[in-house]
Motif scaffolding. Sequence first.
Motif, PDB file in Angstrom:
ATOM      1  N   MET A   1       0.830  -1.206   0.000  1.00 36.10           N
ATOM      2  CA  MET A   1       0.000   0.000   0.000  1.00 36.10           C
ATOM      3  C   MET A   1       0.866   1.258   0.000  1.00 36.10           C
ATOM      4  O   MET A   1       0.540   2.259  -0.640  1.00 36.10           O
ATOM      5  CB  MET A   1      -0.931   0.006   1.211  1.00 36.10           C
ATOM      6  CG  MET A   1      -2.014  -1.057   1.175  1.00 36.10           C
ATOM      7  SD  MET A   1      -3.107  -0.894  -0.238  1.00 36.10           S
ATOM      8  CE  MET A   1      -4.321  -2.133   0.175  1.00 36.10           C
ATOM      9  N   ASP A   2       1.969   1.218   0.728  1.00 38.66           N
ATOM     10  CA  ASP A   2       2.883   2.359   0.745  1.00 38.66           C
ATOM     11  C   ASP A   2       3.427   2.623  -0.660  1.00 38.66           C
ATOM     12  O   ASP A   2       3.532   3.773  -1.092  1.00 38.66           O
ATOM     13  CB  ASP A   2       4.042   2.101   1.706  1.00 38.66           C
ATOM     14  CG  ASP A   2       3.642   2.294   3.164  1.00 38.66           C
ATOM     15  OD1 ASP A   2       2.652   3.003   3.418  1.00 38.66           O
ATOM     16  OD2 ASP A   2       4.313   1.719   4.040  1.00 38.66           O
TER      17      ASP A   2
ATOM     18  N   SER B   1       0.799   4.275  -2.716  1.00 36.85           N
ATOM     19  CA  SER B   1       0.667   5.684  -2.357  1.00 36.85           C
ATOM     20  C   SER B   1       1.778   6.515  -2.979  1.00 36.85           C
ATOM     21  O   SER B   1       1.546   7.600  -3.511  1.00 36.85           O
ATOM     22  CB  SER B   1       0.685   5.833  -0.834  1.00 36.85           C
ATOM     23  OG  SER B   1       0.554   7.188  -0.460  1.00 36.85           O
ATOM     24  N   GLU B   2       3.011   5.981  -2.948  1.00 38.41           N
ATOM     25  CA  GLU B   2       4.156   6.686  -3.514  1.00 38.41           C
ATOM     26  C   GLU B   2       4.009   6.887  -5.017  1.00 38.41           C
ATOM     27  O   GLU B   2       4.567   7.835  -5.579  1.00 38.41           O
ATOM     28  CB  GLU B   2       5.441   5.907  -3.230  1.00 38.41           C
ATOM     29  CG  GLU B   2       5.849   5.889  -1.766  1.00 38.41           C
ATOM     30  CD  GLU B   2       6.972   4.898  -1.503  1.00 38.41           C
ATOM     31  OE1 GLU B   2       7.536   4.376  -2.490  1.00 38.41           O
ATOM     32  OE2 GLU B   2       7.271   4.644  -0.323  1.00 38.41           O
ATOM     33  N   ASN B   3       3.264   6.022  -5.667  1.00 44.10           N
ATOM     34  CA  ASN B   3       3.107   6.087  -7.119  1.00 44.10           C
ATOM     35  C   ASN B   3       1.762   6.656  -7.547  1.00 44.10           C
ATOM     36  O   ASN B   3       1.293   6.397  -8.657  1.00 44.10           O
ATOM     37  CB  ASN B   3       3.309   4.692  -7.717  1.00 44.10           C
ATOM     38  CG  ASN B   3       4.751   4.244  -7.661  1.00 44.10           C
ATOM     39  OD1 ASN B   3       5.565   4.698  -8.456  1.00 44.10           O
ATOM     40  ND2 ASN B   3       5.084   3.385  -6.716  1.00 44.10           N
ATOM     41  N   GLY B   4       1.137   7.383  -6.652  1.00 42.20           N
ATOM     42  CA  GLY B   4      -0.105   8.058  -7.010  1.00 42.20           C
ATOM     43  C   GLY B   4      -1.331   7.197  -6.922  1.00 42.20           C
ATOM     44  O   GLY B   4      -2.360   7.512  -7.525  1.00 42.20           O
ATOM     45  N   GLY B   5      -1.256   6.121  -6.136  1.00 45.78           N
ATOM     46  CA  GLY B   5      -2.390   5.206  -6.021  1.00 45.78           C
ATOM     47  C   GLY B   5      -3.317   5.528  -4.885  1.00 45.78           C
ATOM     48  O   GLY B   5      -4.109   4.696  -4.457  1.00 45.78           O
ATOM     49  N   GLY B   6      -3.229   6.726  -4.354  1.00 47.24           N
ATOM     50  CA  GLY B   6      -4.126   7.120  -3.280  1.00 47.24           C
ATOM     51  C   GLY B   6      -3.476   7.012  -1.928  1.00 47.24           C
ATOM     52  O   GLY B   6      -2.478   6.329  -1.740  1.00 47.24           O
TER      53      GLY B   6
END
Length: 212
Positions: A71-72, A75-80
């Motif tokens: 999940m991290d 998030s780092e790649n623009g996935g929310g």
Amino acid sequence: MLTHKAIWAALDGLAEKYGLTASGLARKAGLDPTTFNRSKRISRDGKQRWPSTESISKVIDATGASVAEFMDLLSENGGGSRIGHRIPLIGLAQAGSAGYFDDGGFPVGEGWEKIPFPDLGDPNAYALEISGDSMLPVYRDGDIVIVSPAQNNPSRGDRIIAKTMQGEVMCKILTRKTLTRIELSSFNPAHPDRSFDTQDLAWMHRVVWASQ
């Protein structure tokens, strides 16, 4: 929003973190070595190909990574945001009871537990906690699947949540869909497959993620 680009970037990031190529990551997870190749991410007709939740689960298990770690990377790649969005959690055993869904299959009501999950771009997304052994070996008792009512036109081979007009809620695999008939197969061969007239199903939504 969980995007095609973010999912693949997170998988690439996981491979790099563990010193693997995309092919090496697939091989380590027991998959065909070409499963994560860049050439496989877009079909010949230009449609996006998404990695299956089962493939991602195998990768997480094989590398020893955690779901939070993946999940991290999302998030780092623009996935929310990993924590910024919360969706209702419903027990599959209770989901058929009155009051959990409206006629369109959207979760209703308040007071239930909510869990963090990246924004799917579907405000009606919800989680179901699996109970029993009917979905072994793919889903175990206590696993959580994420469902998007916005994806209400699943394709053959998709894992789905369906509700009958009588109120029964089930997790199955869509094996055939015509204008008049829906055929669903069970994960566990010890449990029967199901077949319905289309008017006998209230709704059918695609499973978009599994937290295992």
